[in-house]
Design a protein around this motif. Structure first.
Motif, PDB file in Angstrom:
ATOM      1  N   PHE A   1      -7.230   0.061  -6.190  1.00  0.00           N
ATOM      2  CA  PHE A   1      -7.871  -1.022  -6.923  1.00  0.00           C
ATOM      3  C   PHE A   1      -6.879  -1.827  -7.768  1.00  0.00           C
ATOM      4  CE2 PHE A   1     -11.588   1.760  -6.260  1.00  0.00           C
ATOM      5  CZ  PHE A   1     -12.381   0.845  -5.592  1.00  0.00           C
ATOM      6  N   PHE A   2      -5.662  -1.331  -7.914  1.00  0.00           N
ATOM      7  CA  PHE A   2      -4.644  -2.082  -8.644  1.00  0.00           C
ATOM      8  C   PHE A   2      -4.220  -3.285  -7.811  1.00  0.00           C
ATOM      9  CE2 PHE A   2      -4.056   2.103 -10.652  1.00  0.00           C
ATOM     10  CZ  PHE A   2      -4.133   1.729 -11.969  1.00  0.00           C
ATOM     11  N   SER A   3      -3.847  -4.355  -8.492  1.00  0.00           N
ATOM     12  CA  SER A   3      -3.486  -5.569  -7.761  1.00  0.00           C
ATOM     13  C   SER A   3      -2.112  -5.476  -7.103  1.00  0.00           C
ATOM     14  CB  SER A   3      -3.535  -6.775  -8.701  1.00  0.00           C
ATOM     15  OG  SER A   3      -2.618  -6.610  -9.752  1.00  0.00           O
TER      16      SER A   3
ATOM     17  N   TRP B   1       0.822  -1.204   0.000  1.00  0.00           N
ATOM     18  CA  TRP B   1       0.000   0.000   0.000  1.00  0.00           C
ATOM     19  C   TRP B   1       0.858   1.258   0.000  1.00  0.00           C
ATOM     20  CZ3 TRP B   1       0.562   3.302   4.092  1.00  0.00           C
ATOM     21  CH2 TRP B   1       1.121   2.775   5.239  1.00  0.00           C
ATOM     22  N   VAL B   2       2.089   1.155   0.479  1.00  0.00           N
ATOM     23  CA  VAL B   2       2.967   2.328   0.463  1.00  0.00           C
ATOM     24  C   VAL B   2       3.318   2.695  -0.975  1.00  0.00           C
ATOM     25  CG1 VAL B   2       5.220   3.219   1.159  1.00  0.00           C
ATOM     26  CG2 VAL B   2       3.889   1.849   2.748  1.00  0.00           C
ATOM     27  N   SER B   3       3.645   1.705  -1.789  1.00  0.00           N
ATOM     28  CA  SER B   3       3.990   2.006  -3.183  1.00  0.00           C
ATOM     29  C   SER B   3       2.768   2.489  -3.962  1.00  0.00           C
ATOM     30  CB  SER B   3       4.618   0.788  -3.852  1.00  0.00           C
ATOM     31  OG  SER B   3       3.707  -0.275  -3.908  1.00  0.00           O
ATOM     32  N   LYS B   4       1.594   1.956  -3.636  1.00  0.00           N
ATOM     33  CA  LYS B   4       0.373   2.439  -4.292  1.00  0.00           C
ATOM     34  C   LYS B   4       0.093   3.886  -3.887  1.00  0.00           C
ATOM     35  CE  LYS B   4      -1.915  -2.033  -4.536  1.00  0.00           C
ATOM     36  NZ  LYS B   4      -3.092  -2.795  -4.097  1.00  0.00           N
ATOM     37  N   THR B   5       0.269   4.193  -2.611  1.00  0.00           N
ATOM     38  CA  THR B   5       0.037   5.563  -2.142  1.00  0.00           C
ATOM     39  C   THR B   5       1.014   6.532  -2.782  1.00  0.00           C
ATOM     40  OG1 THR B   5      -0.755   4.688  -0.038  1.00  0.00           O
ATOM     41  CG2 THR B   5      -0.127   7.007  -0.085  1.00  0.00           C
ATOM     42  N   LEU B   6       2.280   6.157  -2.867  1.00  0.00           N
ATOM     43  CA  LEU B   6       3.267   7.035  -3.501  1.00  0.00           C
ATOM     44  C   LEU B   6       2.977   7.217  -4.987  1.00  0.00           C
ATOM     45  CD1 LEU B   6       6.577   5.927  -1.778  1.00  0.00           C
ATOM     46  CD2 LEU B   6       5.368   8.098  -1.525  1.00  0.00           C
ATOM     47  N   ALA B   7       2.521   6.158  -5.642  1.00  0.00           N
ATOM     48  CA  ALA B   7       2.160   6.281  -7.060  1.00  0.00           C
ATOM     49  C   ALA B   7       0.997   7.248  -7.213  1.00  0.00           C
ATOM     50  CB  ALA B   7       1.803   4.915  -7.633  1.00  0.00           C
ATOM     51  N   GLY B   8       0.000   7.131  -6.344  1.00  0.00           N
ATOM     52  CA  GLY B   8      -1.142   8.035  -6.425  1.00  0.00           C
ATOM     53  C   GLY B   8      -0.771   9.471  -6.102  1.00  0.00           C
ATOM     54  N   LEU B   9       0.097   9.654  -5.124  1.00  0.00           N
ATOM     55  CA  LEU B   9       0.498  11.016  -4.758  1.00  0.00           C
ATOM     56  C   LEU B   9       1.338  11.668  -5.843  1.00  0.00           C
ATOM     57  CD1 LEU B   9       1.395  10.643  -0.973  1.00  0.00           C
ATOM     58  CD2 LEU B   9      -0.459  11.995  -1.957  1.00  0.00           C
ATOM     59  N   LEU B  10       2.377  10.993  -6.283  1.00  0.00           N
ATOM     60  CA  LEU B  10       3.312  11.603  -7.233  1.00  0.00           C
ATOM     61  C   LEU B  10       2.780  11.611  -8.660  1.00  0.00           C
ATOM     62  CD1 LEU B  10       6.597  10.030  -5.842  1.00  0.00           C
ATOM     63  CD2 LEU B  10       5.679  12.300  -5.398  1.00  0.00           C
TER      64      LEU B  10
ATOM     65  N   ALA C   1       0.280  -0.242 -10.438  1.00  0.00           N
ATOM     66  CA  ALA C   1      -0.171   1.137 -10.264  1.00  0.00           C
ATOM     67  C   ALA C   1       0.827   2.110 -10.878  1.00  0.00           C
ATOM     68  CB  ALA C   1      -0.369   1.437  -8.776  1.00  0.00           C
ATOM     69  N   TRP C   2       2.115   1.894 -10.601  1.00  0.00           N
ATOM     70  CA  TRP C   2       3.139   2.760 -11.176  1.00  0.00           C
ATOM     71  C   TRP C   2       3.143   2.665 -12.696  1.00  0.00           C
ATOM     72  CZ3 TRP C   2       6.213   6.481  -9.161  1.00  0.00           C
ATOM     73  CH2 TRP C   2       6.262   6.585  -7.778  1.00  0.00           C
ATOM     74  N   ALA C   3       3.032   1.448 -13.220  1.00  0.00           N
ATOM     75  CA  ALA C   3       3.087   1.263 -14.677  1.00  0.00           C
ATOM     76  C   ALA C   3       1.892   1.922 -15.367  1.00  0.00           C
ATOM     77  CB  ALA C   3       3.133  -0.228 -15.004  1.00  0.00           C
ATOM     78  N   TRP C   4       0.692   1.687 -14.861  1.00  0.00           N
ATOM     79  CA  TRP C   4      -0.498   2.262 -15.486  1.00  0.00           C
ATOM     80  C   TRP C   4      -0.521   3.783 -15.365  1.00  0.00           C
ATOM     81  CZ3 TRP C   4      -4.014   0.453 -18.735  1.00  0.00           C
ATOM     82  CH2 TRP C   4      -4.113  -0.912 -18.904  1.00  0.00           C
ATOM     83  N   LEU C   5      -0.092   4.309 -14.229  1.00  0.00           N
ATOM     84  CA  LEU C   5      -0.091   5.764 -14.080  1.00  0.00           C
ATOM     85  C   LEU C   5       1.009   6.424 -14.905  1.00  0.00           C
ATOM     86  CD1 LEU C   5      -1.029   6.220 -10.335  1.00  0.00           C
ATOM     87  CD2 LEU C   5      -2.423   6.677 -12.348  1.00  0.00           C
ATOM     88  N   LEU C   6       2.130   5.744 -15.075  1.00  0.00           N
ATOM     89  CA  LEU C   6       3.151   6.278 -15.991  1.00  0.00           C
ATOM     90  C   LEU C   6       2.614   6.309 -17.413  1.00  0.00           C
ATOM     91  CD1 LEU C   6       6.495   4.724 -14.714  1.00  0.00           C
ATOM     92  CD2 LEU C   6       5.968   7.147 -14.964  1.00  0.00           C
TER      93      LEU C   6
END
Length: 109
Positions: A78-80, A23-32, A85-90
């Motif tokens: 919602f990403f697995s 969840w930390v990496s998902k949160t950072l992806a969402g924030l940045l 999450a990082w890949a889709w948001l990039l």
């Protein structure tokens, strides 16, 4: 005796998947990446609203940033996995930058 026949070859119930700890990496992806996506979307809106007065288009672009950013930040869980999450948001950022570039160069031509 029950009226329902017993199933002899029934599969055992599936075990639940454990909660992922990324969840930390998902949160950072969402924030940045969510913030950069929101800024690019606001820039694309400014490029599309080139003919409107600056106070109107500026306010629209400024007030578009928080809903987009918070929408991405809330949807990132919602990403697995965090990597997805990082890949889709990039990819979404790259697509939005491309659309912003098209919108800005189309008005200049």
């Amino acid at each position: 005796m029950s009226a329902v026949p017993a199933e002899t070859g029934a599969a055992p119930p599936r075990a639940l998947k454990p909660i992922r700890t990324d969840w930390v990496s998902k949160t950072l992806a969402g924030l940045l990446l969510g913030f950069s996506l929101a800024i690019v979307v606001a820039g694309a809106l400014m490029a599309l609203l080139r003919g409107t007065p600056l106070p109107v288009s500026g306010q629209l672009a400024m007030w578009l940033v928080p809903p987009v950013w918070l929408g991405v930040l809330s949807g990132v869980y919602f990403f697995s996995s965090g990597l997805r999450a990082w890949a889709w948001l990039l990819g979404a950022n790259a697509l939005a930058l491309g659309l912003w570039w098209l919108a800005s160069t189309a008005g200049a031509a």
